[in-house]
Design a protein around this motif. Structure first.
Motif, mmCIF file in Angstrom:
data_model
loop_
_atom_site.group_PDB
_atom_site.id
_atom_site.type_symbol
_atom_site.label_atom_id
_atom_site.label_comp_id
_atom_site.label_asym_id
_atom_site.label_seq_id
_atom_site.Cartn_x
_atom_site.Cartn_y
_atom_site.Cartn_z
ATOM 1 N N ASP A 26 0.821 -1.222 0.000
ATOM 2 C CA ASP A 26 0.000 0.000 0.000
ATOM 3 C C ASP A 26 0.852 1.267 0.000
ATOM 4 O O ASP A 26 1.067 1.893 1.049
ATOM 5 C CB ASP A 26 -0.946 0.023 1.209
ATOM 6 C CG ASP A 26 -2.396 -0.002 0.761
ATOM 7 O OD1 ASP A 26 -2.684 0.494 -0.348
ATOM 8 O OD2 ASP A 26 -3.226 -0.533 1.515
ATOM 9 N N GLU A 32 -5.930 10.415 -6.073
ATOM 10 C CA GLU A 32 -6.749 9.197 -6.126
ATOM 11 C C GLU A 32 -6.379 8.350 -7.332
ATOM 12 O O GLU A 32 -6.282 8.856 -8.452
ATOM 13 C CB GLU A 32 -8.224 9.591 -6.204
ATOM 14 C CG GLU A 32 -9.142 8.444 -5.866
ATOM 15 C CD GLU A 32 -10.591 8.913 -5.730
ATOM 16 O OE1 GLU A 32 -11.478 8.139 -6.118
ATOM 17 O OE2 GLU A 32 -10.817 10.053 -5.257
ATOM 18 N N ALA A 35 -10.207 3.518 -9.691
ATOM 19 C CA ALA A 35 -10.414 2.118 -9.304
ATOM 20 C C ALA A 35 -10.356 1.186 -10.508
ATOM 21 O O ALA A 35 -10.100 -0.009 -10.365
ATOM 22 C CB ALA A 35 -11.753 1.988 -8.583
ATOM 23 N N GLU A 36 -10.587 1.720 -11.717
ATOM 24 C CA GLU A 36 -10.588 0.844 -12.894
ATOM 25 C C GLU A 36 -9.165 0.369 -13.261
ATOM 26 O O GLU A 36 -9.009 -0.546 -14.065
ATOM 27 C CB GLU A 36 -11.205 1.568 -14.093
ATOM 28 C CG GLU A 36 -10.390 2.732 -14.603
ATOM 29 C CD GLU A 36 -10.788 3.107 -16.031
ATOM 30 O OE1 GLU A 36 -11.166 2.210 -16.797
ATOM 31 O OE2 GLU A 36 -10.694 4.299 -16.362
ATOM 32 N N ASP A 38 -6.349 -1.779 -13.020
ATOM 33 C CA ASP A 38 -6.260 -3.108 -12.421
ATOM 34 C C ASP A 38 -5.223 -3.908 -13.196
ATOM 35 O O ASP A 38 -5.474 -4.353 -14.317
ATOM 36 C CB ASP A 38 -7.651 -3.776 -12.514
ATOM 37 C CG ASP A 38 -7.690 -5.102 -11.775
ATOM 38 O OD1 ASP A 38 -6.777 -5.374 -10.989
ATOM 39 O OD2 ASP A 38 -8.654 -5.865 -12.007
ATOM 40 N N GLU A 72 -4.703 -2.203 -7.731
ATOM 41 C CA GLU A 72 -5.964 -2.901 -7.510
ATOM 42 C C GLU A 72 -6.853 -2.041 -6.618
ATOM 43 O O GLU A 72 -6.431 -1.614 -5.546
ATOM 44 C CB GLU A 72 -5.677 -4.259 -6.837
ATOM 45 C CG GLU A 72 -6.878 -5.167 -6.754
ATOM 46 C CD GLU A 72 -6.520 -6.538 -6.172
ATOM 47 O OE1 GLU A 72 -7.119 -7.524 -6.591
ATOM 48 O OE2 GLU A 72 -5.638 -6.605 -5.287
ATOM 49 N N ASN A 73 -8.064 -1.790 -7.076
ATOM 50 C CA ASN A 73 -9.071 -1.077 -6.259
ATOM 51 C C ASN A 73 -8.564 0.216 -5.637
ATOM 52 O O ASN A 73 -8.815 0.502 -4.468
ATOM 53 C CB ASN A 73 -9.556 -1.985 -5.117
ATOM 54 C CG ASN A 73 -10.596 -2.954 -5.611
ATOM 55 O OD1 ASN A 73 -11.330 -2.648 -6.559
ATOM 56 N ND2 ASN A 73 -10.639 -4.125 -5.000
ATOM 57 N N GLY A 74 -7.823 1.005 -6.423
ATOM 58 C CA GLY A 74 -7.367 2.295 -5.918
ATOM 59 C C GLY A 74 -6.154 2.225 -5.017
ATOM 60 O O GLY A 74 -5.779 3.226 -4.401
ATOM 61 N N HIS A 75 -5.524 1.051 -4.946
ATOM 62 C CA HIS A 75 -4.323 0.876 -4.125
ATOM 63 C C HIS A 75 -3.188 0.362 -5.004
ATOM 64 O O HIS A 75 -3.418 -0.191 -6.081
ATOM 65 C CB HIS A 75 -4.584 -0.114 -2.979
ATOM 66 C CG HIS A 75 -5.614 0.373 -2.016
ATOM 67 N ND1 HIS A 75 -5.303 1.053 -0.865
ATOM 68 C CD2 HIS A 75 -6.967 0.296 -2.060
ATOM 69 C CE1 HIS A 75 -6.416 1.376 -0.225
ATOM 70 N NE2 HIS A 75 -7.447 0.931 -0.927
#
Ligand SMILES: [Fe+2]
Length: 484
Positions: A26, A32, A35-36, A38, A72-75
């Protein structure tokens, strides 16, 4: 303890080896991450474990590391590992470097003569769900795409006859096929070039050899939907030179540039050879076939821009005289006359720079948008990062049809190679990611841009709390391309 590495351009300051393997779970994010996003951004980094055997060497000789930044998922998570090559294992057992000059086995310690001296430090690729690390002087090295653990050398199960494989393979993202070549394919300083193709599952389906006009550093090539294009540019070598114990390459301004073009699924006997003035290109942005014409867009200069290669040819390093530019070379196959010298038409379509990229969907096709890194002297003096004396400090988005340029830069930083990340939203140009070296704090950030508006600055900054040795190349791999 004093730094045992030489105080030379390739090993001092920002280029001092890091020699650190690590995981950061992390990364701290400012802004930000959409989220897409990936997938995994793999990068290859030369980072020597030991000081050079003969006092000095070059940046691109360093032991290969692979870096994976997983989104992945904003991380985003960060992983950095050495490739456990035979060379690194032998050096570690001796607790010193046993390997000599860049791509010159005649300079190695006798204890490692005949052993694999490959460092696999140039490009990571994923093909058929498998991760490989490549350098043009050897075949591939397979790694685990999730743990980065080294699995072993890969030459298509012994089917590949070529002893080498380019670090600049070309994937047709519509068919999944991988196009590649190897030069010095038959051994050190041979003129043999192997052209080969793997299907979407990673099976070798074609290999054929031809002879280059002379032994040359063939760093990159291009493939269109119809043609394969092989540039031969006068960075050259020979066995006698290597036996003198010097690095592999020298610039030879007396030689022509040749470009061989053949149908991409044809025979090498169909190759048409074009000839032009001496120049050098490490990287091509893209290429496409339009009727009987083949267009190749490349970052080209009037000579090889590596100081050690230019110097070995008796030339002084002077980037201002190198005439760097983004050029479109157009070859008219219909006008080819085998009784004459055939050449190409050059159109300058952008400024000097390097590390060009296009979106995967545009690869091998007529296109509008390319991205590249450039050095802009207006925002500060050159800062060392990587194998050339000035690191890049600006990012460009270039419309090759209209000439429109959008740019972003930040003082006191250098930028490594950008990568394009596709968006899953229709009509969205995707994202650009780049590692930005922050020289005032000896740290780095991954900058994430919306590709269509890089001039607005990053939408997210991912903090890496340590200096990053300059990577060579990387590849963005969507999560669905990795077998789980
Ligand atoms: Fe390259």
């Amino acid at each position: 303890m004093a730094n045992p590495f030489p105080h030379s351009m390739d090993f001092a300051g920002h280029n001092e080896p890091m020699r650190i393997e690590c995981d950061i779970y992390d990364l701290v994010v400012e802004g930000e991450i959409p989220a897409e996003i990936d997938g995994v951004w793999y990068r290859s980094i030369p980072d020597p474990q030991y000081a050079p055997l003969h006092g000095d060497d070059v940046f691109i000789s360093g032991d290969g590391m692979v870096n994976a930044i997983t989104f992945e998922n904003g991380h985003a998570d960060y992983k950095l590992r050495y490739i456990m090559t035979e060379r690194l294992k032998n050096d570690r057992a001796a607790r010193r470097s046993l390997h000599g000059k860049y791509r010159n086995p005649f300079t190695d310690d006798p204890s490692v003569q005949g052993k694999d001296r490959g460092v696999y430090n140039t490009t990571p690729i994923v093909h058929g769900g498998r991760l490989f690390a490549l350098k043009e002087d050897n075949v591939a090295m397979e790694l685990d795409p999730f743990t980065l653990e080294t699995k072993g050398r890969f030459n298509f199960g012994g089917l590949l006859k070529s002893q080498t494989m380019t670090a600049h393979t070309r994937t047709d993202f519509d068919t999944g096929e991988l196009f590649a070549f190897g030069y010095e394919a038959g051994g050190l300083a041979t003129k043999d070039v192997a052209y080969f193709i793997a299907d979407k599952d990673g099976n070798l389906i074609h290999e054929e050899w031809f002879e280059a006009p002379y032994v040359a550093m063939m760093h990159d090539f291009v493939v269109t939907k119809e043609h394969a294009v092989f540039p031969i540019m006068p960075t050259t070598t020979d066995l006698e030179r290597l036996k003198q114990g010097v690095p592999h390459w020298a610039w030879d301004h007396s030689k022509s540039t040749y470009v061989g073009i053949m149908p991409r699924k044809g025979k090498v006997s169909d190759m048409l050879w074009f000839e032009g003035p001496p120049c050098f290109s490490y990287h091509m942005m893209n290429a496409f076939t339009e009727g009987s014409r083949v267009h190749m867009d490349l970052c080209v200069a009037d000579m090889n821009m590596f100081p050690f290669i230019m110097g070995a040819g008796g030339y002084e390093y002077n980037p201002m005289n190198a005439n760097g530019r983004l050029a479109r070379w157009t070859f008219d196959l219909a006008a080819y006359d085998s009784s004459k010298k055939n050449t190409w038409q050059e159109t300058v379509i952008g400024p000097g720079g390097d590390m060009p990229r296009v979106a995967d969907k545009d690869h091998m096709k007529d296109y509008e948008i390319g991205y590249m890194a450039v050095f802009d002297p207006r925002i500060g003096p050159p800062i060392l990062s990587g194998p050339t004396p000035a690191g890049f400090n600006a990012l460009l988005r270039l419309n090759v049809k209209t000439g429109e340029i959008r740019a972003w830069s930040q003082p006191n930083t250098t930028l490594q190679e950008p990568v394009h990340i596709k968006s899953r939203q229709s009509g969205h140009e995707g994202y650009l990611a780049v590692v930005c070296d922050l020289h005032e704090t000896n740290t780095a950030q991954v900058l994430l841009f919306s590709a269509s508006e890089i001039e607005k600055g990053p939408i997210a900054r991912l903090h890496i709390p340590m200096r990053q040795r300059c990577a060579v190349h990387g590849m963005w791999v969507p999560a669905e391309a990795l077998r789980k």
